[in-house]
Write a protein that holds these residues in place. Structure first.
Motif, PDB file in Angstrom:
ATOM      1  N   ARG A 160       3.384   5.947   2.021  1.00  0.00           N
ATOM      2  CA  ARG A 160       2.060   5.605   1.516  1.00  0.00           C
ATOM      3  C   ARG A 160       1.521   6.986   0.867  1.00  0.00           C
TER       4      ARG A 160
ATOM      5  N   LYS B 253       0.956  -1.215  -0.139  1.00  0.00           N
ATOM      6  CA  LYS B 253       0.062  -0.045   0.026  1.00  0.00           C
ATOM      7  C   LYS B 253       0.708   1.177  -0.079  1.00  0.00           C
ATOM      8  N   GLU B 254       1.853   1.290  -0.832  1.00  0.00           N
ATOM      9  CA  GLU B 254       2.702   2.279  -0.725  1.00  0.00           C
ATOM     10  C   GLU B 254       3.021   2.630  -2.085  1.00  0.00           C
TER      11      GLU B 254
END
Length: 218
Positions: A144, A120-121
């Motif tokens: 992020r 999720k980055e």
């Protein structure tokens, strides 16, 4: 000058040949988890299409990333191994720089490159597009996407960041993955300009795969 360009930092495994004047051949395959299986066949296909042999190469360019550890490592190790075997220099170029160059004709002023870093980055960097030049304004980083400042996320954005997080990157550019043809062109331009191009893998964080001892120490 005959440069073989290889990049495996994004979802595309991409290879190209450039003779300083033009791209002679290029091949790409889209699969974020099959870099190992595809890079060698794509190189062989490019060489065959251009009717050249590995011994004709004068240099090899590789994308330094940033990119996920395993995929990025495939392209860099392949390039270094070939360079050592053939006795030719291996040139490293930041893959985000290449995406910025691919986007230069689509916008002007500042732009953002944001690629998939998983977890999720995104890997990201800012660039300034001026007539005839693209200049990096920041070093590559991993964060992020929601943690990037609003004014950064509002910039025209290349890479897969906008496709993954459309609610956070409002101005998507139609440039998703590195194109080895552009990597080769950048390598030619920097070679002619005498710009140093060390091979320095930009992993930016620990690899996803940890040893048993590393897991125990966490």
């Amino acid at each position: 000058m005959l440069i073989l360009a290889i990049d495996t930092s994004t979802s595309a495994i991409t290879v190209a040949l450039h003779d300083e004047a033009r791209v002679l051949a290029q091949e790409s395959h889209l699969d974020p988890r099959a870099h190992t299986e595809w890079v060698t066949p794509l190189i062989a296909s490019c060489l065959s299409a251009a009717s050249v042999t590995p011994g004709d190469l004068t240099a090899i360019a590789v994308g330094n990333g940033p990119g996920p550890f395993t995929g990025l490592r495939v392209g860099i190790v392949t390039g270094l191994t070939m360079g050592h075997a053939l006795g030719v220099p291996v040139l490293g170029i930041c893959s985000l720089d290449v995406l910025a160059e691919q986007s230069a004709a689509l916008t002007e002023g500042e732009l953002l490159v944001a690629t998939d870093a998983r977890r999720k980055e995104v890997y990201w960097a800012r660039y300034a597009v001026r007539p005839g030049s693209v200049q990096a304004l920041t070093s590559p980083a991993v964060d992020r996407p929601a943690d990037l400042p609003d004014e950064v996320r509002a910039l025209p954005t290349a890479g897969r960041g906008p496709a993954l997080y459309p609610e956070l990157f409002a101005h998507a550019l139609p440039v998703l993955d590195v194109d080895a043809a552009m990597l080769a062109r950048v390598a030619v331009e920097r070679t002619l300009a005498g710009t140093p191009m060390p091979v320095e893998p930009l992993y930016l964080r620990r690899p996803d795969a940890l040893t048993t001892a590393e897991r125990a120490a966490r």
